[in-house]
Design a protein around this motif. Structure first.
Motif, short mmCIF file in Angstrom:
data_model
loop_
_atom_site.label_atom_id
_atom_site.label_comp_id
_atom_site.label_asym_id
_atom_site.label_seq_id
_atom_site.Cartn_x
_atom_site.Cartn_y
_atom_site.Cartn_z
N MET A 37 0.85 -1.18 0.00
CA MET A 37 0.00 0.00 0.00
C MET A 37 0.90 1.24 0.00
SD MET A 37 -2.88 1.05 2.79
CE MET A 37 -4.18 0.04 2.17
N ASP A 38 0.64 2.17 -0.91
CA ASP A 38 1.47 3.37 -0.97
C ASP A 38 0.98 4.43 0.01
OD1 ASP A 38 -0.83 3.91 -2.35
OD2 ASP A 38 0.16 5.20 -3.82
N VAL A 39 1.77 5.47 0.16
CA VAL A 39 1.49 6.50 1.16
C VAL A 39 0.23 7.28 0.82
CG1 VAL A 39 2.42 8.60 2.19
CG2 VAL A 39 3.93 6.70 1.71
N GLU A 40 0.02 7.59 -0.45
CA GLU A 40 -1.15 8.37 -0.84
C GLU A 40 -2.45 7.65 -0.52
OE1 GLU A 40 -0.59 9.33 -4.91
OE2 GLU A 40 1.17 10.56 -4.50
N ALA A 41 -2.48 6.34 -0.74
CA ALA A 41 -3.68 5.56 -0.41
C ALA A 41 -3.90 5.54 1.10
CB ALA A 41 -3.53 4.13 -0.94
N LEU A 42 -2.82 5.48 1.85
CA LEU A 42 -2.92 5.49 3.31
C LEU A 42 -3.47 6.82 3.82
CD1 LEU A 42 -2.15 3.29 5.34
CD2 LEU A 42 -0.06 4.56 5.78
N VAL A 43 -3.00 7.92 3.22
CA VAL A 43 -3.48 9.24 3.62
C VAL A 43 -4.96 9.40 3.29
CG1 VAL A 43 -3.29 11.72 3.11
CG2 VAL A 43 -1.24 10.36 3.50
N GLU A 44 -5.37 8.91 2.12
CA GLU A 44 -6.78 8.97 1.74
C GLU A 44 -7.65 8.17 2.70
OE1 GLU A 44 -7.69 8.02 -2.30
OE2 GLU A 44 -6.06 9.27 -3.05
N ARG A 45 -7.13 7.04 3.15
CA ARG A 45 -7.90 6.17 4.04
C ARG A 45 -8.10 6.81 5.40
NH1 ARG A 45 -5.54 0.56 5.48
NH2 ARG A 45 -6.48 0.43 7.51
N PHE A 46 -7.06 7.43 5.93
CA PHE A 46 -7.16 8.00 7.27
C PHE A 46 -7.50 9.49 7.27
CE2 PHE A 46 -4.35 4.33 8.11
CZ PHE A 46 -5.17 3.70 9.02
N GLY A 47 -7.39 10.16 6.15
CA GLY A 47 -7.71 11.58 6.09
C GLY A 47 -6.59 12.43 6.67
N ASN A 48 -6.73 13.71 6.48
CA ASN A 48 -5.73 14.63 7.02
C ASN A 48 -5.90 14.75 8.53
OD1 ASN A 48 -4.61 15.14 4.54
ND2 ASN A 48 -6.01 16.85 4.11
N PRO A 49 -4.80 14.78 9.27
CA PRO A 49 -4.93 14.92 10.72
C PRO A 49 -5.40 16.33 11.07
CG PRO A 49 -2.63 15.00 10.07
CD PRO A 49 -3.41 14.65 8.85
N LYS A 50 -6.15 16.44 12.15
CA LYS A 50 -6.61 17.74 12.59
C LYS A 50 -5.43 18.50 13.18
CE LYS A 50 -11.36 16.55 13.44
NZ LYS A 50 -12.46 16.48 14.38
N ARG A 51 -5.50 19.81 13.05
CA ARG A 51 -4.42 20.63 13.59
C ARG A 51 -4.43 20.58 15.11
NH1 ARG A 51 -4.45 26.35 10.71
NH2 ARG A 51 -3.94 26.83 12.84
N THR A 52 -3.27 20.46 15.69
CA THR A 52 -3.18 20.45 17.14
C THR A 52 -3.28 21.88 17.66
OG1 THR A 52 -0.78 20.67 17.09
CG2 THR A 52 -1.68 18.43 17.07
N TYR A 53 -3.43 22.01 18.97
CA TYR A 53 -3.51 23.34 19.57
C TYR A 53 -2.21 24.11 19.34
CZ TYR A 53 -3.99 27.12 22.84
OH TYR A 53 -4.04 28.38 23.38
N ALA A 54 -1.08 23.40 19.40
CA ALA A 54 0.21 24.06 19.19
C ALA A 54 0.31 24.64 17.78
CB ALA A 54 1.35 23.07 19.43
N GLN A 55 -0.19 23.92 16.78
CA GLN A 55 -0.16 24.44 15.42
C GLN A 55 -1.08 25.65 15.27
OE1 GLN A 55 -1.28 20.77 13.58
NE2 GLN A 55 0.79 20.39 12.81
N LYS A 56 -2.26 25.61 15.90
CA LYS A 56 -3.16 26.76 15.85
C LYS A 56 -2.54 27.95 16.56
CE LYS A 56 -7.38 24.01 15.83
NZ LYS A 56 -8.53 23.59 16.62
N GLU A 57 -1.91 27.68 17.71
CA GLU A 57 -1.28 28.75 18.47
C GLU A 57 -0.12 29.36 17.69
OE1 GLU A 57 0.94 27.79 22.12
OE2 GLU A 57 -0.57 28.97 23.14
N ASN A 58 0.62 28.53 16.98
CA ASN A 58 1.73 29.01 16.16
C ASN A 58 1.22 29.95 15.07
OD1 ASN A 58 4.31 29.30 15.14
ND2 ASN A 58 4.19 27.46 13.90
N SER A 59 0.12 29.58 14.41
CA SER A 59 -0.40 30.45 13.35
C SER A 59 -0.97 31.74 13.93
CB SER A 59 -1.44 29.72 12.52
OG SER A 59 -2.52 29.32 13.32
N MET A 60 -1.56 31.69 15.14
CA MET A 60 -2.06 32.91 15.77
C MET A 60 -0.90 33.82 16.13
SD MET A 60 -5.18 31.70 18.29
CE MET A 60 -4.07 30.96 19.45
N PHE A 61 0.17 33.26 16.70
CA PHE A 61 1.35 34.05 17.04
C PHE A 61 1.94 34.68 15.79
CE2 PHE A 61 2.58 31.53 21.11
CZ PHE A 61 1.51 32.11 21.77
N TYR A 62 2.03 33.88 14.71
CA TYR A 62 2.61 34.39 13.47
C TYR A 62 1.79 35.56 12.92
CZ TYR A 62 3.51 34.84 8.54
OH TYR A 62 3.77 35.37 7.31
#
Length: 130
Positions: free
Chosen positions: A1-26
């Protein structure tokens, strides 16, 4: 199974609080710094919007057309390369890329520095870094 099929199966991960906080700070630091640069007459609002749109989708001609509404496609193609080499656009691009690649903790310390010493001293420090 390739990576693209795996990503499609599980979907994109939700952004964590740290990632949201980083974009707010930026966004907060970027807005303050660009406001100070406009106040010092080192750049213009149009140059800031050009750089933000160019870094979003990576197409100079499209970014030029989005910021200069009267430009035709041919004119935009010619002028976008010239516009990208202007000094004010270069300043905005360098500072934007510097802030993008800073981590969450570095941006938090930058906000602390801005609150204690002021935005003008922070911009001076940022210009010396670059």
């Amino acid at each position: 199974m390739d990576v693209e099929a795996l990503v499609e199966r599980f979907g994109n991960p939700k952004r964590t609080y740290a990632q949201k906080e980083n974009s707010m700070f930026y966004a907060y630091v970027h807005g303050l710094v660009m406001g100070e640069l406009i106040k010092r007459k080192l750049t213009t609002y149009m140059a800031i919007m050009f750089v933000l749109r160019f870094t979003t989708h990576g197409n100079k001609t499209r970014a030029y057309q989005e910021t200069h509404h009267m430009a035709s496609k041919r004119t935009a193609n010619v002028n976008a390369n010239k516009y990208h080499k202007r000094f004010d656009v270069y300043i905005v691009h360098a500072i934007t890329m510097n802030l993008v690649y800073k981590g969450r903790i570095a941006l938090a310390y930058d906000i602390k520095f801005i609150n204690t010493n002021g935005i003008d001293r922070y911009v001076n420090k940022l210009i010396l870094e670059l």
